[in-house]
Motif scaffolding. Structure first.
Motif, PDB file in Angstrom:
ATOM      1  N   ASN A   1      -9.191   7.686 -15.830  1.00  0.00           N
ATOM      2  CA  ASN A   1      -8.537   8.069 -17.084  1.00  0.00           C
ATOM      3  C   ASN A   1      -9.516   8.068 -18.255  1.00  0.00           C
ATOM      4  OD1 ASN A   1      -6.067   8.271 -15.750  1.00  0.00           O
ATOM      5  ND2 ASN A   1      -5.469   6.174 -16.270  1.00  0.00           N
TER       6      ASN A   1
ATOM      7  N   THR B   1     -10.483  11.320 -20.476  1.00  0.00           N
ATOM      8  CA  THR B   1     -10.373  11.294 -21.937  1.00  0.00           C
ATOM      9  C   THR B   1     -11.662  11.746 -22.594  1.00  0.00           C
ATOM     10  OG1 THR B   1      -8.789   9.452 -21.819  1.00  0.00           O
ATOM     11  CG2 THR B   1      -9.852   9.848 -23.935  1.00  0.00           C
TER      12      THR B   1
ATOM     13  N   SER C   1      -7.132   5.548 -22.674  1.00  0.00           N
ATOM     14  CA  SER C   1      -7.412   6.571 -23.686  1.00  0.00           C
ATOM     15  C   SER C   1      -7.981   5.935 -24.949  1.00  0.00           C
ATOM     16  CB  SER C   1      -6.152   7.386 -24.001  1.00  0.00           C
ATOM     17  OG  SER C   1      -5.157   6.601 -24.618  1.00  0.00           O
TER      18      SER C   1
ATOM     19  N   THR D   1      -1.356  10.191 -26.134  1.00  0.00           N
ATOM     20  CA  THR D   1      -1.193   9.847 -24.722  1.00  0.00           C
ATOM     21  C   THR D   1       0.179   9.247 -24.441  1.00  0.00           C
ATOM     22  OG1 THR D   1      -3.576   9.457 -24.532  1.00  0.00           O
ATOM     23  CG2 THR D   1      -2.175   8.537 -22.811  1.00  0.00           C
TER      24      THR D   1
ATOM     25  N   PRO E   1      -4.253  12.260 -21.637  1.00  0.00           N
ATOM     26  CA  PRO E   1      -4.892  12.144 -22.948  1.00  0.00           C
ATOM     27  C   PRO E   1      -5.102  13.509 -23.594  1.00  0.00           C
ATOM     28  CG  PRO E   1      -6.510  11.843 -21.200  1.00  0.00           C
ATOM     29  CD  PRO E   1      -5.168  11.891 -20.537  1.00  0.00           C
TER      30      PRO E   1
END
Length: 312
Positions: free
Chosen positions: A38, A42, A253, A295, A303
């Motif tokens: 993640n 991002t 994020s 997010t 994101p």
């Protein structure tokens, strides 16, 4: 060119939402995830030059992980492809949008990562965290790389993203976490993570980590905002007022937003990050809060792209 390398797992989140009655569960919904994955997504969507260092399965989920990374502009040359299956995380969403996790990680690809050798001279910053610093044998590989990156004067960023259900010996992990602090420049964690790390025989606090040499500790507290603590100052920025769908990927994020903004400020080095002013740290935190607000306003770890923030 300054490059960022995100180290750690990519997995599949199997999301299960409560039905309206609260008595039964809605159908399972698989989605790509994992804290480091993640963070990399991002950073890629925001426009930083970033690659993911991980071991990724050759199964169908692994193929989807690679495709998603490439689609977000994340470099995949450092991925180690393996035949073991992809790790799974079962996330159950509560009424307030928070997520509770259980994991299926025995014999999976990401924990079998091997030493990548020397990183390119263009790599200015390296991030670590989540399951990859818990599950062996990969945890030791990443720990050794963290210490090497520090010795090479690369910026080292750590988000423990505590998942206590996969930590067999909490006090041993807390002591191990403390041992990393002399090799870390920026720690990002939630207030719940900080409280958990302060418990038990191996417990330590923000004050301890700063004394060990960390330049800044960035703590998230949900709707209460983001706090940056350095040896000399502390600044808190509020969370943005949004309708929360769920909190999956929110902290990841935030970390991506922090590192991207450090990149924009030319602060991807141990020396430069220590020279940031209070106003610059406020700018970093406000940008990360903006990223997180987008997010949490939509389902899953999704994101924003840089263009969405410009149009906000």
């Amino acid at each position: 060119m300054r490059e960022i390398v995100v180290c750690g797992e990519a997995l599949v989140d199997v999301v299960q939402e409560k039905a309206a009655s609260g008595a039964t569960l809605a159908p399972l919904q698989p989605a790509l995830g994992g804290g480091p994955f993640n963070v990399a997504i991002t950073l890629g969507r925001l426009g930083s030059a970033v690659s993911l260092l991980s071991a990724v399965s050759t199964d169908n989920y692994g193929q989807a992980i690679v495709g998603a990374l490439q689609g977000a502009g994340v470099g995949t040359a450092m991925l180690q492809r393996r035949e073991e299956p992809t790790s799974l995380a079962l996330a159950t969403i509560a009424d307030d949008g928070s997520a509770q996790y259980s994991f299926y990680v025995e014999g999976t690809a990401d924990r079998a990562v091997t030493d990548p050798g020397s990183l390119a001279p263009t790599v200015a910053a390296v991030t670590f965290g989540t399951l990859s610093l818990v599950l062996e044998p990969g945890a030791t590989v990443y720990e050794d790389l963290m210490r090497r990156c520090h010795a090479e004067r690369r910026l080292v960023v750590l988000d423990p993203n505590i998942r206590s259900v996969v930590i067999p010996d909490a006090d041993a992990y807390r002591s191990r976490f403390r041992s990393w602090m002399p090799s870390v420049d920026v720690v990002k964690l939630s207030d719940e993570d900080a409280a958990w790390l302060g418990e038990g025989a191996g417990g330590s606090s923000v004050k301890d980590w700063l004394a060990d040499g960390v330049a800044a500790v960035i703590t998230t507290a949900g709707a209460s905002g983001i706090t940056v603590t350095t040896a000399d100052d502390e600044v808190t920025v509020p969370a943005r007022d949004v309708d929360v769908v769920d909190t999956i990927g929110a902290g990841d994020s935030v970390l991506g937003g922090i590192v991207h903004q450090l990149d924009r400020l030319g602060a991807l080095s141990p020396r430069s990050v220590r020279s940031l002013t209070t106003d610059q740290w406020r700018e970093v935190a406000e940008f990360a809060a903006h990223v997180a607000a987008v997010t949490v306003s939509r389902p899953g770890a999704d994101p924003p792209w840089a263009s969405e923030l410009r149009s906000d």
